[in-house]
Design a protein around this motif. Structure first.
Motif, PDB file in Angstrom:
ATOM      1  N   LEU A  78      -4.622   2.755 -12.499  1.00 13.12           N
ATOM      2  CA  LEU A  78      -5.604   1.552 -12.500  1.00 13.12           C
ATOM      3  C   LEU A  78      -4.888   0.241 -11.892  1.00 13.12           C
ATOM      4  CD1 LEU A  78      -8.589   0.560 -13.059  1.00 13.12           C
ATOM      5  CD2 LEU A  78      -7.743  -0.069 -15.295  1.00 13.12           C
ATOM      6  N   SER A  81      -3.948   0.902  -8.300  1.00 14.92           N
ATOM      7  CA  SER A  81      -5.271   0.650  -7.567  1.00 14.92           C
ATOM      8  C   SER A  81      -5.877  -0.669  -7.305  1.00 14.92           C
ATOM      9  CB  SER A  81      -6.277   1.804  -8.187  1.00 14.92           C
ATOM     10  OG  SER A  81      -5.958   2.910  -8.215  1.00 14.92           O
ATOM     11  N   VAL A  82      -5.704  -1.454  -8.542  1.00 11.64           N
ATOM     12  CA  VAL A  82      -6.231  -2.663  -8.248  1.00 11.64           C
ATOM     13  C   VAL A  82      -5.440  -3.502  -7.353  1.00 11.64           C
ATOM     14  CG1 VAL A  82      -6.315  -4.862  -9.481  1.00 11.64           C
ATOM     15  CG2 VAL A  82      -7.253  -2.763 -10.629  1.00 11.64           C
ATOM     16  N   SER A  85      -6.122  -2.466  -3.777  1.00  9.67           N
ATOM     17  CA  SER A  85      -7.300  -2.931  -3.172  1.00  9.67           C
ATOM     18  C   SER A  85      -7.454  -4.437  -3.041  1.00  9.67           C
ATOM     19  CB  SER A  85      -8.424  -2.430  -4.081  1.00  9.67           C
ATOM     20  OG  SER A  85      -8.589  -1.046  -4.185  1.00  9.67           O
ATOM     21  N   ALA A 230     -14.175  -2.098  -3.659  1.00  7.53           N
ATOM     22  CA  ALA A 230     -14.539  -0.926  -3.944  1.00  7.53           C
ATOM     23  C   ALA A 230     -14.170   0.288  -2.948  1.00  7.53           C
ATOM     24  CB  ALA A 230     -16.079  -0.788  -4.186  1.00  7.53           C
ATOM     25  N   LEU A 233     -10.529   1.028  -3.537  1.00  5.64           N
ATOM     26  CA  LEU A 233     -10.259   2.013  -4.818  1.00  5.64           C
ATOM     27  C   LEU A 233     -10.476   3.550  -4.216  1.00  5.64           C
ATOM     28  CD1 LEU A 233     -12.075   0.384  -7.596  1.00  5.64           C
ATOM     29  CD2 LEU A 233      -9.483   0.467  -7.194  1.00  5.64           C
ATOM     30  N   GLU A 234     -11.133   3.576  -3.189  1.00  2.00           N
ATOM     31  CA  GLU A 234     -11.540   5.184  -2.742  1.00  2.00           C
ATOM     32  C   GLU A 234     -10.792   5.518  -1.685  1.00  2.00           C
ATOM     33  OE1 GLU A 234     -15.304   5.091   0.119  1.00  2.00           O
ATOM     34  OE2 GLU A 234     -15.874   4.415  -2.283  1.00  2.00           O
ATOM     35  N   VAL A 250      -2.519   5.799  -6.711  1.00  2.00           N
ATOM     36  CA  VAL A 250      -3.783   5.263  -6.766  1.00  2.00           C
ATOM     37  C   VAL A 250      -4.727   6.490  -7.178  1.00  2.00           C
ATOM     38  CG1 VAL A 250      -3.256   3.347  -5.310  1.00  2.00           C
ATOM     39  CG2 VAL A 250      -4.411   5.091  -4.399  1.00  2.00           C
ATOM     40  N   PHE A 251      -6.049   6.053  -7.357  1.00  2.00           N
ATOM     41  CA  PHE A 251      -7.140   7.147  -7.687  1.00  2.00           C
ATOM     42  C   PHE A 251      -7.058   8.224  -6.593  1.00  2.00           C
ATOM     43  CE2 PHE A 251      -8.802   3.604 -10.395  1.00  2.00           C
ATOM     44  CZ  PHE A 251      -9.240   4.057 -11.451  1.00  2.00           C
ATOM     45  N   LEU A 277     -13.430   7.253 -11.720  1.00  5.42           N
ATOM     46  CA  LEU A 277     -13.716   6.557 -10.416  1.00  5.42           C
ATOM     47  C   LEU A 277     -14.795   6.204 -10.155  1.00  5.42           C
ATOM     48  CD1 LEU A 277     -12.411   4.925  -8.126  1.00  5.42           C
ATOM     49  CD2 LEU A 277     -12.055   7.488  -7.035  1.00  5.42           C
ATOM     50  N   THR A 281     -16.448   2.526  -9.656  1.00 11.28           N
ATOM     51  CA  THR A 281     -17.236   1.982  -8.273  1.00 11.28           C
ATOM     52  C   THR A 281     -18.770   1.646  -8.453  1.00 11.28           C
ATOM     53  OG1 THR A 281     -15.841   3.762  -7.160  1.00 11.28           O
ATOM     54  CG2 THR A 281     -17.756   2.836  -6.059  1.00 11.28           C
TER      55      THR A 281
END
Length: 580
Positions: A78, A81-82, A85, A230, A233-234, A250-251, A277, A281
């Motif tokens: 997390l 990822s933060v 992003s 968002a 994140l993907e 990351v995710f 996830l 999102t």
């Protein structure tokens, strides 16, 4: 006159008197969309609480959620990822705002060229430019490091794009392009009288930008920032190429690692992390809707105005243009030149005229994997685009031309895949179509890849066709009905000819999305069903740089052909509108 998208009392319903049971069509379409979109999601959520793997359920358990919700395993993912992003969003937003403001509101040099070229990186796959940059900046044999050692006697690596540096650098290039595309229209349409009033009252030009221009666009900037965060994140291709070798997970690449780099594959853990996830999102999308939905923000007034351009000092004008040149070189010119040049030399890095050859191209056209990938890409993308046009067109017709309550629900269903990360959608399809018994078991077939492309293209395909239907007046269909035309005859002879450009545009959009997608075929392909992107990744992982470069150029040519067709269609539409 009825509002767009609402049916008046006298408006013709789909098959009102010339289609015996219109609700049958509505429900059949709803069933198809539910199977395409909802079924994989439901299976994914159910699979996250069982011990099995695709093809078998196993027993009920919540153990897969324990590492993520009951321990600390989620925290580093997390956090990464933060940071990823947030960093790409910050860098992308700063440069996108600067470029959009300069192009739309100032007298910066070559602003039309800037407006045309800044969006280009968005249409080039991250996989392609990412691989090209790694050929230049990887610590083992990157060309930049080789050049520094050979010419300047440098010891060690001058540049290392593995890890955080390369991950944020390369992902920001595409983010700038994406945000520019979404922001520049707001700058063009904003009433300049507010800025003129600020300058008249004594504020400097730059103070006006920060106290008037940007605050007026704050709602749009906030909404786009949430969506871009968002989207970060993907993100999959950048974490896979730059994050994996540098140990940054990351995710998206953590889910892929659990499926492909663990033995046996950790399907339960990967599925439960996918659900986490999805929840994050959807929470971000809900937050955006909560803060901005239903509120009105006006940047265009009802009175007439003529947009004026701010005159910048020469230093500022050329500094902004210089930043654009650097950006375009890094995002487009450098990686594409590297890929194209590499395709004509047999040994990576040995770029001398005596080594120039077309043998790489000849070899690729006899390479089974490459040719299968090209053929499969064209066939799968074509079938998916046609199916999406049909499904999206029907959804758009029901939503725009009828008042049936299913119209709104079908529209929401069509947009659901927009919020799903590609790697999660691929995993959901893997679970969903490995469970049914034959002949409905599609695991490992080309059909499931086509289904994935249809689902991914459904949001933009539906939106494009819905807009095209909006542009056709109801009176034309009413006239056909009055003269005894059936619904099918009216659609075939009246509606489709008038919206043919919209249909072709939707086809191109979906085809482009499918032809450049990696996550769906990467999880769903089996021998003989790989696409061009899967072949590209295979050649990269095997170190076959010459073959990789040729395949990348072929994919580039395919993309530029599509962009050329899209530009041609839009040009004809614009000329047609002027003639009318």
């Amino acid at each position: 006159m009825s509002a767009p998208g609402l049916a008046s009392a006298s408006a013709p319903r789909l098959g009102a008197s010339w289609w015996p049971r219109p609700t049958v069509l509505y429900w059949l379409l709803a069933l198809v969309v539910a199977v395409l979109v909802l079924y994989p999601l439901v299976i994914l959520f159910a699979a996250s609480v069982v011990t099995g793997q695709p093809g078998q359920w196993g027993s009920f358990t919540l153990r897969a959620y324990k590492p993520w919700l009951g321990g600390f395993d989620l925290l580093p993912i997390l956090f990464n990822s933060v940071v990823f992003s947030g960093s790409r969003l910050f860098i992308g937003l700063v440069f996108a705002l600067l470029f959009a403001w300069a192009v739309a509101r100032t007298d910066v040099p070559c602003r039309r060229t800037m407006a045309m070229l800044i969006p280009v990186p968005f249409f080039i796959p991250d996989l392609l430019t990412g691989i090209s940059w790694l050929m230049l900046g990887n610590p083992q044999n990157g060309l930049i490091n080789q050049f520094a050692r050979d010419w300047f006697g440098a010891s060690g690596n001058v540049i290392n794009l593995f890890g955080w540096g390369g991950l944020i650098f390369h992902s920001s290039l595409n983010t700038i392009s994406l945000l520019f595309l979404m922001l520049v229209g707001f700058f063009y349409s904003m009433d300049s009288s507010y800025e003129e009033a600020s300058v008249t009252l004594g504020a400097s030009k730059y103070r006006t930008v920060f106290t008037v221009t940007l605050p007026m666009l704050a709602p749009a900037i906030l909404g786009l920032s949430v969506l871009t965060f968002a989207h970060g994140l993907e993100s999959f291709e950048n974490p896979l190429l730059f994050g994996n070798p540098g140990g940054v997970y990351v995710f998206a690449n953590e889910i892929y690692r659990m499926l492909n780099y663990r033995h046996p594959p950790q399907y339960s853990e990967a599925t439960s992390l996918s659900v986490v996830l999805i929840v994050i999102t959807f929470a971000l999308i809900w937050l955006q809707w909560r803060k901005l939905g239903g509120r009105s923000f006006s940047v265009v007034s009802g009175k007439g105005y003529r947009p004026t351009r701010m005159r910048l000092p020469q230093t500022a004008r050329w500094t902004i243009f210089g930043l654009f040149v650097v950006y375009f070189l890094l995002a487009v010119v450098v990686p594409l030149v590297q890929i194209v040049v590499s395709s004509f030399f047999p040994i990576f890095g040995m770029y001398r005229w005596e080594h120039f050859t077309f043998n790489n191209w000849v070899a690729v056209f006899s390479d089974t994997r490459a040719m299968n990938g090209l053929r499969n890409t064209v066939v799968y993308a074509t079938v998916a685009a046609i199916a999406t046009v049909v499904i999206g067109g029907l959804i758009g017709y029901i939503r725009v031309r009828t008042s049936h309550w299913l119209g709104r629900q079908l529209e929401l269903l069509a947009w659901t895949p927009w919020t799903l990360p590609g790697i999660v959608l691929g995993l959901a399809l893997l679970w969903a179509w490995a469970l049914p018994p034959p002949p409905f078991n599609l695991y490992g077939t080309a059909t499931v890849i086509v289904i994935g492309f249809i689902v991914k293209g459904l949001p933009l395909g539906t939106a494009t066709l819905q807009a095209a239907i909006h542009q056709v007046s109801r009176e034309l269909e009413e006239s056909s009905r009055v003269h005894g035309g059936s619904w099918t005859a009216t659609v075939r002879l009246v509606l489709l000819p008038l919206m043919r450009r919209g249909v072709l545009a939707a086809f191109i959009v979906v085809f482009a999305l499918a032809s450049r997608d990696l996550t769906i075929p990467l999880l769903l392909y089996r021998g003989g069903t790989e696409t061009l992107t899967v072949a590209l990744l295979y050649y990269y992982e095997e170190g076959m740089t010459s073959t990789l470069s040729v395949v990348a150029v072929i994919q580039l040519l395919l993309i530029f052909v599509l962009l050329g067709l899209d530009r041609l269609i839009r040009g004809r539409e614009a000329r047609g509108a002027q003639d009318n």
